[in-house]
Design a protein around this motif. Structure first.
Motif, PDB file in Angstrom:
ATOM      1  N   GLY A 169     -10.813  34.064  -3.868  1.00 48.50           N
ATOM      2  CA  GLY A 169      -9.753  34.915  -4.364  1.00 48.50           C
ATOM      3  C   GLY A 169     -10.189  36.351  -4.546  1.00 48.50           C
ATOM      4  O   GLY A 169     -11.352  36.628  -4.864  1.00 48.50           O
ATOM      5  N   TYR A 229      -4.856  37.581  -4.340  1.00 46.23           N
ATOM      6  CA  TYR A 229      -4.729  36.965  -3.021  1.00 46.23           C
ATOM      7  C   TYR A 229      -5.729  35.812  -2.944  1.00 46.23           C
ATOM      8  O   TYR A 229      -6.905  35.980  -3.276  1.00 46.23           O
ATOM      9  CB  TYR A 229      -5.005  37.976  -1.915  1.00 46.23           C
ATOM     10  CG  TYR A 229      -3.959  39.048  -1.799  1.00 46.23           C
ATOM     11  CD1 TYR A 229      -2.721  38.780  -1.230  1.00 46.23           C
ATOM     12  CD2 TYR A 229      -4.210  40.339  -2.255  1.00 46.23           C
ATOM     13  CE1 TYR A 229      -1.748  39.772  -1.119  1.00 46.23           C
ATOM     14  CE2 TYR A 229      -3.255  41.334  -2.143  1.00 46.23           C
ATOM     15  CZ  TYR A 229      -2.027  41.046  -1.583  1.00 46.23           C
ATOM     16  OH  TYR A 229      -1.065  42.030  -1.468  1.00 46.23           O
ATOM     17  N   GLU A 230      -5.259  34.652  -2.462  1.00 51.60           N
ATOM     18  CA  GLU A 230      -6.086  33.461  -2.480  1.00 51.60           C
ATOM     19  C   GLU A 230      -6.165  32.800  -1.100  1.00 51.60           C
ATOM     20  O   GLU A 230      -5.205  32.825  -0.335  1.00 51.60           O
ATOM     21  CB  GLU A 230      -5.520  32.435  -3.459  1.00 51.60           C
ATOM     22  CG  GLU A 230      -5.530  32.872  -4.910  1.00 51.60           C
ATOM     23  CD  GLU A 230      -4.917  31.820  -5.819  1.00 51.60           C
ATOM     24  OE1 GLU A 230      -5.679  31.070  -6.450  1.00 51.60           O
ATOM     25  OE2 GLU A 230      -3.675  31.743  -5.876  1.00 51.60           O
ATOM     26  N   GLN A 281       1.027  35.289   0.051  1.00 54.07           N
ATOM     27  CA  GLN A 281       0.299  34.371  -0.839  1.00 54.07           C
ATOM     28  C   GLN A 281       0.654  32.910  -0.582  1.00 54.07           C
ATOM     29  O   GLN A 281       0.892  32.136  -1.504  1.00 54.07           O
ATOM     30  CB  GLN A 281       0.553  34.748  -2.301  1.00 54.07           C
ATOM     31  CG  GLN A 281       0.107  36.175  -2.630  1.00 54.07           C
ATOM     32  CD  GLN A 281       0.671  36.680  -3.936  1.00 54.07           C
ATOM     33  OE1 GLN A 281       1.852  37.049  -4.015  1.00 54.07           O
ATOM     34  NE2 GLN A 281      -0.153  36.696  -4.964  1.00 54.07           N
TER      35      GLN A 281
END
Length: 692
Positions: A659, A675-676, A252
């Motif tokens: 995301g 998760y981005e 991340q």
């Protein structure tokens, strides 16, 4: 609630106190409407950025530009932001299923919806229409439209060369030149090449260029005036994008572990012929015929890791090769004063037709097994549209417009599925415009927009799999419609030091299209589909202000406030999202800027853009954090030279642009998490320009 009504009340009171003046008001012309007219006299929420205004934020790509607009957002999921949301409405990705964008993109009148704008170097201007614009643009403008115009030819030689160097091994070289070839013929040419390592470090491969940028854009225009009443034009575009795509990290952050980084390649060619014939006594005839051919190669390392990371690992790779061939024509008659129908009524009558062939080859490797999926879709659209503008009194006018559009699809795929859906849709607009005086206008409008439905190819392909049996009920999705009610004020002060535009809107969405996912065992096998929620509501305010505080100081304030709600909607996973904010719809967005001219050579430009937090998807509750970015630019101008040192995202803010929420890390037993993908980090560079 108090904030919304207070802002609008102040704007209304200001408009009534802006006394008439013989002084010429600012002339900023909207080129994307049926008739080119001053933005301050056009009913609707429209924003225009010139080349100089884009330079204020040292914009190098559309991602940098969109941050300046209130109630406008975008999603990446690729090397660049390609999917745009206006007033909370818009798509966020395209995988197997063909997506008809809620926000279209026109470049010199050519439809680039879904492809994005590759370069914003040396524009004539960029226009953003907010709210349904079905009468003008049809199905691609459910929520609005981006209209980008490249440099137009001029009959006196002029040009500019620009070079930029920046961190992350970034370089950009661009140029523009326009000149006459004869007394009747002139051309303009814009070329741009941008390179960068990107903003990602791949720790496994020990590389810093797996998310690189390599983009070339060329735009050419030719204008020919064979007679006093006839103007012909040729437009040619070439885009060659060879970008990497390695943006998501199991940890991340901006450090990835992919052993098979993806790509985001695009090569497109486009041609258009335009004409304007003005010899008829009653009407002008205008038209454009265009053709576009594009091939894209988009892929990614699905596991975001490498073989050997963990005993429970998996190794998948996904790749989408698309081909798009489209042609369109748009002819219209535009009345002259001599052809007014009645009671000082101007009119426009037109016809639009388009044909689009789309092919997809999906190549997915699941461990050592290759899984292939092919599909073809041919879509034909035909529409007629009309608009009238009537002067009811000296101060009050009415605009009435509508479009009827019929589309038909012919879909086939490798599974032997063949479908031919079709539908007839309509959009309309009515507005009342009250010109308080020469410097202030109040308008009220109601408009209806629409977007075509489609086929869930992925759902159909997996419906026979027992784990995905539910997908048999998701074969297609219905068209979506939206009704927009809007009240706006546009005005300027007596001395032109203050200019303001305010719009308050309320939008009713029906059969709103939402993205859904099925992930039966929370493993790497999942399927996406487009579904229809019952309804949605989007309402708020957007405001643009410019204030000349001093002869050497100019201030800009753009603010948007947005509330959005999902109607009755429960995901197939059982998550009840009824009444929740819609995805990629931040409640607050703003852009504040200042231009300070220190002396004849030096100037300083500063800006802050921000967004409140927002949900990433209509299928889960993961959110992007609120963010603010500070940009600075110091300019030195001498004769024909300009040198600028610039800084974007000065405090290195982490801003999410896409995301997901699911489990993808074997090291924590695939525990679901957010998760981005992040926008660019702190950027600094120097740009030198020479005008001639």
């Amino acid at each position: 609630m108090f904030f919304r009504y207070s802002v609008l009340s102040i704007a209304l009171l200001s408009a009534f106190n802006l006394h008439a003046s013989e002084q010429q008001i600012e002339r900023v012309t909207v080129q994307g409407d049926f008739r080119q007219q001053n933005i301050q006299q056009l009913a609707g929420s429209v924003v225009i950025l010139s080349e100089q205004e884009m330079q204020r934020q040292s914009a190098q790509h559309l991602d940098d530009v969109l941050k300046q607009f209130a109630n406008v957002n975008f999603a990446a999921g690729a090397s660049r932001g390609r999917f745009i949301q206006i007033r909370g409405i818009g798509e966020r990705s395209e995988f197997i299923d063909v997506v008809n964008p809620s926000v279209g993109i026109l470049i010199d009148g050519i439809d680039y919806a879904g492809l994005g704008i590759s370069s914003v170097a040396h524009p004539e201007q960029l226009e953003v229409f907010r709210g349904p614009e079905a009468t003008r643009f049809g199905t691609n403008a459910l929520a609005g439209m981006l209209n980008f115009t490249s440099k137009n030819p001029v009959f006196s030689p002029e040009g500019q060369l620009s070079a930029t160097v920046a961190n992350y091994n970034s370089q950009q070289l661009s140029g523009y030149y326009s000149a006459p070839l004869s007394e009747q013929v002139a051309f303009s040419l814009t070329l741009d090449q941008a390179l960068s390592d990107g903003f990602i470090e791949n720790a496994f491969l020990q590389r810093d260029d797996t998310n690189n940028i390599d983009e070339f854009t060329g735009r050419f225009k030719l204008s020919w005036l064979p007679s006093e009443h006839l103007q012909l034009g040729l437009i040619a575009h070439l885009i060659d994008q060879q970008n990497g795509y390695d943006a998501f990290s199991l940890d991340q952050n901006r450090v990835t572990l992919s052993d098979e980084p993806g790509e985001d390649n695009l090569r497109s060619k486009a041609l258009a012929l335009t004409f304007a014939y003005q010899e008829f006594a009653a009407v002008d005839l205008q038209g454009q015929i265009s053709y576009l051919n594009a091939q894209s190669d988009y892929g990614f390392d699905e596991d975001w890791s490498y073989r050997g990371i963990h005993p429970w690992e998996y190794s998948y790779q996904d790749r989408y090769l698309r081909s798009r061939e489209q042609s369109s024509l748009d002819y219209r008659l535009v009345s002259k004063p001599a052809a007014q129908l009645w009671n000082n009524t101007d009119w426009v009558l037109g016809v639009y037709a388009s044909s689009r062939d789309l092919t997809l080859n999906r190549i997915r490797r699941a461990e050592s097994e290759m899984r292939l999926f092919d599909s073809q879709l041919q879509r034909n659209n035909l529409s007629v549209y009309a608009e009238t503008t009537s002067a009811l009194t000296e101060q009050l006018s009415m605009v009435l417009g509508g479009r009827v559009e019929q589309y038909s699809d012919d879909y086939q795929d490798v599974a032997g599925i063949s479908l031919t859906p079709d539908a007839t849709m309509w959009g309309a607009k009515i507005s009342l415009n009250y010109q308080v005086n020469s410097q202030a206008m109040i308008y009220g409008l109601v408009s209806r927009g629409y977007k075509v439905g489609g086929i869930n190819g992925e759902a159909l392909a997996k419906a026979d799999d027992g784990d995905f049996a539910l997908l048999a009920t998701k074969a297609s999705f219905a068209p979506e419609t939206v009704v927009n009610a809007e009240l706006g004020v546009k005005g300027s002060s007596l001395d032109q030091r203050l200019l303001t535009r305010v719009a308050a809107f309320y939008m009713w969405r029906n059969d709103m299209q939402v993205k859904g996912w099925i992930n039966p065992d929370l493993g790497p096998e999942f399927a996406g589909f487009i579904d229809n929620a019952a309804s949605g509501r989007n309402y708020g305010i957007e405001m643009e202000n410019r204030y000349q505080a001093h002869a050497a100081l100019q201030l800009f304030v753009n603010v948007g406030y947005l509330r959005s709600k999902l109607g009755q909607y429960v995901t197939d996973g059982g998550l009840d999202l009824t009444g929740r904010d819609q995805a990629h719809a931040p409640r607050v967005s703003f852009s504040i800027g200042a231009d300070w001219f220190l002396n004849e050579q030096w100037s300083l430009q500063a800006g802050v853009q921000g967004r409140s937090s927002f949900y990433y998807s209509d299928g889960h509750n993961a959110k992007a954090a609120a963010s603010e970015q500070v940009n600075l630019r110091l300019n030195y101008q001498v004769a024909q030279w300009q040198i600028a040192a610039w800084l974007r995202n000065a405090f290195d803010e982490e801003t999410g642009v896409r995301g997901f929420y699911f489990g993808n890390d074997p090291r924590d037993e695939y525990a679901p998490k957010v998760y981005e993908q992040f926008a660019e980090p702190r950027r600094f560079g120097v740009t030198a320009s020479y005008s001639f």
